[in-house]
Design a protein around this motif. Structure first.
Motif, PDB file in Angstrom:
ATOM      1  N   MET A   1       0.833  -1.169   0.000  1.00 25.36           N
ATOM      2  CA  MET A   1       0.000   0.000   0.000  1.00 25.36           C
ATOM      3  C   MET A   1       0.883   1.239   0.000  1.00 25.36           C
ATOM      4  O   MET A   1       1.821   1.305   0.780  1.00 25.36           O
ATOM      5  CB  MET A   1      -0.792  -0.041   1.307  1.00 25.36           C
ATOM      6  CG  MET A   1      -2.181   0.455   1.304  1.00 25.36           C
ATOM      7  SD  MET A   1      -3.357  -0.183   0.137  1.00 25.36           S
ATOM      8  CE  MET A   1      -3.266  -1.936   0.296  1.00 25.36           C
ATOM      9  N   PRO A   2       0.617   2.207  -0.875  1.00 33.27           N
ATOM     10  CA  PRO A   2       1.413   3.435  -0.798  1.00 33.27           C
ATOM     11  C   PRO A   2       1.155   4.129   0.541  1.00 33.27           C
ATOM     12  O   PRO A   2       0.134   3.888   1.191  1.00 33.27           O
ATOM     13  CB  PRO A   2       0.897   4.277  -1.971  1.00 33.27           C
ATOM     14  CG  PRO A   2      -0.441   3.716  -2.289  1.00 33.27           C
ATOM     15  CD  PRO A   2      -0.408   2.275  -1.893  1.00 33.27           C
ATOM     16  N   THR A   3       2.068   4.955   0.950  1.00 32.31           N
ATOM     17  CA  THR A   3       1.951   5.646   2.232  1.00 32.31           C
ATOM     18  C   THR A   3       0.765   6.603   2.253  1.00 32.31           C
ATOM     19  O   THR A   3       0.100   6.753   3.264  1.00 32.31           O
ATOM     20  CB  THR A   3       3.254   6.419   2.522  1.00 32.31           C
ATOM     21  OG1 THR A   3       4.338   5.499   2.454  1.00 32.31           O
ATOM     22  CG2 THR A   3       3.220   7.057   3.895  1.00 32.31           C
ATOM     23  N   VAL A   4       0.501   7.240   1.114  1.00 30.47           N
ATOM     24  CA  VAL A   4      -0.510   8.289   1.047  1.00 30.47           C
ATOM     25  C   VAL A   4      -1.383   8.104  -0.189  1.00 30.47           C
ATOM     26  O   VAL A   4      -0.885   7.697  -1.240  1.00 30.47           O
ATOM     27  CB  VAL A   4       0.177   9.681   0.985  1.00 30.47           C
ATOM     28  CG1 VAL A   4      -0.812  10.789   0.720  1.00 30.47           C
ATOM     29  CG2 VAL A   4       0.948   9.956   2.259  1.00 30.47           C
ATOM     30  N   LEU A  28      -1.037  -3.422  -5.609  1.00 32.57           N
ATOM     31  CA  LEU A  28       0.362  -3.639  -5.249  1.00 32.57           C
ATOM     32  C   LEU A  28       1.094  -2.309  -5.188  1.00 32.57           C
ATOM     33  O   LEU A  28       0.847  -1.412  -6.001  1.00 32.57           O
ATOM     34  CB  LEU A  28       1.033  -4.522  -6.315  1.00 32.57           C
ATOM     35  CG  LEU A  28       2.528  -4.760  -6.174  1.00 32.57           C
ATOM     36  CD1 LEU A  28       2.815  -5.711  -5.007  1.00 32.57           C
ATOM     37  CD2 LEU A  28       3.098  -5.356  -7.460  1.00 32.57           C
ATOM     38  N   TYR A  29       1.984  -2.186  -4.219  1.00 34.90           N
ATOM     39  CA  TYR A  29       2.878  -1.033  -4.173  1.00 34.90           C
ATOM     40  C   TYR A  29       4.251  -1.531  -3.752  1.00 34.90           C
ATOM     41  O   TYR A  29       4.389  -2.202  -2.730  1.00 34.90           O
ATOM     42  CB  TYR A  29       2.394   0.032  -3.181  1.00 34.90           C
ATOM     43  CG  TYR A  29       3.396   1.146  -3.036  1.00 34.90           C
ATOM     44  CD1 TYR A  29       3.554   2.080  -4.067  1.00 34.90           C
ATOM     45  CD2 TYR A  29       4.221   1.236  -1.938  1.00 34.90           C
ATOM     46  CE1 TYR A  29       4.506   3.079  -3.976  1.00 34.90           C
ATOM     47  CE2 TYR A  29       5.173   2.236  -1.836  1.00 34.90           C
ATOM     48  CZ  TYR A  29       5.307   3.151  -2.854  1.00 34.90           C
ATOM     49  OH  TYR A  29       6.261   4.146  -2.773  1.00 34.90           O
ATOM     50  N   CYS A  30       5.252  -1.236  -4.568  1.00 37.84           N
ATOM     51  CA  CYS A  30       6.635  -1.586  -4.252  1.00 37.84           C
ATOM     52  C   CYS A  30       7.394  -0.314  -3.927  1.00 37.84           C
ATOM     53  O   CYS A  30       7.477   0.596  -4.763  1.00 37.84           O
ATOM     54  CB  CYS A  30       7.322  -2.244  -5.441  1.00 37.84           C
ATOM     55  SG  CYS A  30       6.648  -3.812  -5.918  1.00 37.84           S
ATOM     56  N   THR A  31       7.979  -0.267  -2.758  1.00 37.04           N
ATOM     57  CA  THR A  31       8.850   0.845  -2.394  1.00 37.04           C
ATOM     58  C   THR A  31      10.129   0.723  -3.227  1.00 37.04           C
ATOM     59  O   THR A  31      10.618  -0.387  -3.424  1.00 37.04           O
ATOM     60  CB  THR A  31       9.196   0.765  -0.896  1.00 37.04           C
ATOM     61  OG1 THR A  31       7.984   0.799  -0.154  1.00 37.04           O
ATOM     62  CG2 THR A  31      10.102   1.901  -0.461  1.00 37.04           C
ATOM     63  N   PRO A  32      10.670   1.846  -3.730  1.00 35.06           N
ATOM     64  CA  PRO A  32      11.907   1.722  -4.511  1.00 35.06           C
ATOM     65  C   PRO A  32      13.036   1.160  -3.644  1.00 35.06           C
ATOM     66  O   PRO A  32      13.178   1.537  -2.482  1.00 35.06           O
ATOM     67  CB  PRO A  32      12.197   3.160  -4.962  1.00 35.06           C
ATOM     68  CG  PRO A  32      11.445   4.029  -4.017  1.00 35.06           C
ATOM     69  CD  PRO A  32      10.256   3.238  -3.571  1.00 35.06           C
ATOM     70  N   PRO A  38      12.241   4.204   4.201  1.00 35.08           N
ATOM     71  CA  PRO A  38      10.866   3.762   3.896  1.00 35.08           C
ATOM     72  C   PRO A  38      10.045   3.624   5.169  1.00 35.08           C
ATOM     73  O   PRO A  38      10.568   3.232   6.216  1.00 35.08           O
ATOM     74  CB  PRO A  38      11.078   2.409   3.219  1.00 35.08           C
ATOM     75  CG  PRO A  38      12.373   1.927   3.746  1.00 35.08           C
ATOM     76  CD  PRO A  38      13.217   3.145   3.972  1.00 35.08           C
ATOM     77  N   GLU A  39       8.786   3.972   5.075  1.00 39.60           N
ATOM     78  CA  GLU A  39       7.894   3.906   6.224  1.00 39.60           C
ATOM     79  C   GLU A  39       7.333   2.489   6.362  1.00 39.60           C
ATOM     80  O   GLU A  39       6.850   1.912   5.398  1.00 39.60           O
ATOM     81  CB  GLU A  39       6.763   4.912   6.012  1.00 39.60           C
ATOM     82  CG  GLU A  39       5.892   5.111   7.225  1.00 39.60           C
ATOM     83  CD  GLU A  39       4.890   6.226   7.017  1.00 39.60           C
ATOM     84  OE1 GLU A  39       3.745   6.045   7.447  1.00 39.60           O
ATOM     85  OE2 GLU A  39       5.259   7.256   6.416  1.00 39.60           O
ATOM     86  N   GLU A  40       7.417   1.924   7.566  1.00 42.15           N
ATOM     87  CA  GLU A  40       6.903   0.576   7.813  1.00 42.15           C
ATOM     88  C   GLU A  40       5.391   0.556   7.658  1.00 42.15           C
ATOM     89  O   GLU A  40       4.748   1.522   8.030  1.00 42.15           O
ATOM     90  CB  GLU A  40       7.258   0.134   9.234  1.00 42.15           C
ATOM     91  CG  GLU A  40       8.743  -0.001   9.489  1.00 42.15           C
ATOM     92  CD  GLU A  40       9.331  -1.310   8.974  1.00 42.15           C
ATOM     93  OE1 GLU A  40       8.549  -2.204   8.596  1.00 42.15           O
ATOM     94  OE2 GLU A  40      10.547  -1.427   8.942  1.00 42.15           O
ATOM     95  N   PRO A  41       4.796  -0.493   7.175  1.00 45.47           N
ATOM     96  CA  PRO A  41       5.456  -1.612   6.508  1.00 45.47           C
ATOM     97  C   PRO A  41       5.792  -1.240   5.069  1.00 45.47           C
ATOM     98  O   PRO A  41       5.122  -0.417   4.458  1.00 45.47           O
ATOM     99  CB  PRO A  41       4.390  -2.703   6.543  1.00 45.47           C
ATOM    100  CG  PRO A  41       3.099  -1.970   6.511  1.00 45.47           C
ATOM    101  CD  PRO A  41       3.344  -0.680   7.228  1.00 45.47           C
TER     102      PRO A  41
END
Length: 146
Positions: A1-4, A28-32, A38-41
């Protein structure tokens, strides 16, 4: 999930706001992979992009995307749905959340190309059908004044 999640009016809803965040809008959201804070989770789920890790976002049909012309209900826009969709891809792209390390200068994003299609994971016996019959690229007048 994106943060915002950002609404069309600019209001930002943090994913911890369980009453207002549209969880069902995201698949789906992949953090780079090069994110320093990066903000958990978070999930670094793109091991195939070299040399620069990608941030990947996959959306699902949901009422929050209707303002941009995207399907709003499960099953819309799939095989057997003969409707034509007029998508405001640029406007949607400007409101999506993208990761940025805290304290870094705001990133300017330029959408200089179009990549149309569907993405499926590498599994056996998967078939994807994607048909584009016609599309127009609309550039607002103010964008042409440089």
């Amino acid at each position: 999930m994106p943060t915002v999640h950002a609404l069309p009016n600019g209001t930002r809803i943090h994913r911890t706001d369980r009453e207002n965040f549209p969880y069902g809008a995201y698949h789906l959201y992949c953090t780079p992979g090069n994110a320093e804070y990066p903000e958990e989770p978070y999930n670094f789920c793109d091991p195939y992009s070299n040399p620069q890790p990608q941030e990947i976002l996959q959306i699902l049909p949901h009422p929050v995307w209707g303002e941009y012309g995207y399907p709003t209900k499960k099953g819309e826009g799939w095989i057997g749905d003969p409707r034509t969709w007029e998508l405001d891809v640029g406007r949607l792209s400007q409101t999506l959340y993208f990761y940025q390390d805290p304290g870094s200068p705001p990133a300017e994003r330029y959408w200089s190309s179009i990549d149309l299609g569907t993405e499926i994971y590498m599994n056996e016996n998967q078939i994807a059908e994607w048909t584009v019959r016609d599309f127009d690229i609309t550039v607002p007048e103010e964008a042409t004044r440089v």
